[in-house]
Design an enzyme around this catalytic site. Structure first.
Site, PDB file in Angstrom:
ATOM      1  CG  ASP A  25      -0.183  -0.150   2.532  1.00 63.08           C
ATOM      2  OD1 ASP A  25       0.754  -0.975   2.596  1.00 63.08           O
ATOM      3  OD2 ASP A  25      -0.532   0.547   3.506  1.00 63.08           O
ATOM      4  CE1 TYR A 145       2.332  -0.806  12.641  1.00 70.43           C
ATOM      5  CE2 TYR A 145       0.641   0.240  11.288  1.00 70.43           C
ATOM      6  CZ  TYR A 145       1.609  -0.729  11.463  1.00 70.43           C
ATOM      7  OH  TYR A 145       1.838  -1.634  10.455  1.00 70.43           O
ATOM      8  CE  LYS A 176       1.895  -4.207   9.097  1.00 64.84           C
ATOM      9  NZ  LYS A 176       1.965  -3.726   7.699  1.00 64.84           N
TER      10      LYS A 176
END
Length: 266
Positions: A25, A145, A176
């Site tokens: 991406d 994140y 993730k």
């Protein structure tokens, strides 16, 4: 929920229940960087190496479909920002679940930066997408994140485990996130998250460092990895993905695999 089960089989190894995802991406964030100038070739190389899925925006489906080579799962990314925008940490919706299905996707993904000024909107978007995924039986990968003005260490276990848990609580099927530096601390992340966690590969680095990160995360309970630049920017992407698979799916050590990689066995 049967639809999710069937589609998850297309992006995970059916025998090990682990996965190697190669995100592509970066074209939206950084432009045509090395390794992604020719998308079909990039997809073909990692598919040849045994990647379970590739991940990218609509352009990956439009311009990266190869019509040849090994099959590989497709995860379409629904959120984006550029590196030169006023706030690169603010990810906005650019696609939908229903459109991803029309494009042939096996799963979708979202990016949320926990701690960013725009956290509230990104969490709102994640929640709405998760509900839509439940409706259509589409697996959702959440890239979570810890990033923002109050985050001093994006790899700190207290931040990473919070980010992972938020994704599961809001309906993600896979998470993730960052590696916390060692298996014991990463186990706090995986134990505290009721859905599978895959580790992010991070910035481009040397082979052994990346392989050791993968080995440590697997020891810490990871369900695989989502590794981009260290794969598609490698001198031999197919060989490097094969090396990763030796650790993820076969349980080999980083040192063993590194020797195989250096010796041209892979």
């Amino acid at each position: 929920m049967r639809g999710k089960d069937i589609r998850l089989e297309r992006i995970m190894n059916r025998n090990t229940r682990k996965t190697i995802i190669v995100p592509m991406d970066h074209g939206v964030t950084l432009g045509p960087i090395e390794g992604l100038v020719d998308m079909p070739d990039a997809v073909n190389a990692v598919a040849e190496g045994g990647a379970n899925a590739v991940l990218g925006h609509v352009g990956l489906a439009l311009h990266g479909h190869r019509q040849r080579g090994h099959d590989v799962g497709l995860i379409l990314h629904l959120s984006a920002s550029t590196s030169i925008g006023p706030d690169p940490n603010e990810k906005v919706l650019v696609n939908s679940v229903t459109n991803a299905l029309k494009m042939g996707a096996d799963a979708v993904s979202m990016h949320v930066n926990i701690g960013a000024d725009s956290e509230a909107q990104m969490m709102t978007d994640l929640g709405h997408v998760a509900i839509e995924c439940l409706e259509w039986g589409v697996p959702l990968l959440a890239m979570m994140y810890p990033r923002g003005r109050n985050i001093n260490d994006e790899h700190a276990v207290e931040h990473v485990r919070l980010a992972a848990r938020v994704a599961a609580e809001l309906g993600a099927d896979l998470v993730k996130t960052n590696y916390t530096g060692d298996p014991d601390s990463f186990r706090e992340v995986t134990r505290g998250c009721p859905v599978p966690v895959v580790v992010a590969g991070g910035s481009k680095t040397d082979d052994l460092t990346t392989l050791e990160l993968i080995e440590g995360s697997m020891e810490g309970g990871a369900a695989g990895l989502s590794i981009g630049r260290n794969a598609f920017q490698h001198a031999n992407p197919a060989s490097f993905v094969r090396a990763c698979a030796k650790i993820v799916h076969e349980g080999m050590s980083a040192v063993e695999v590194h020797e195989m990689l250096r010796g041209g066995v892979l």
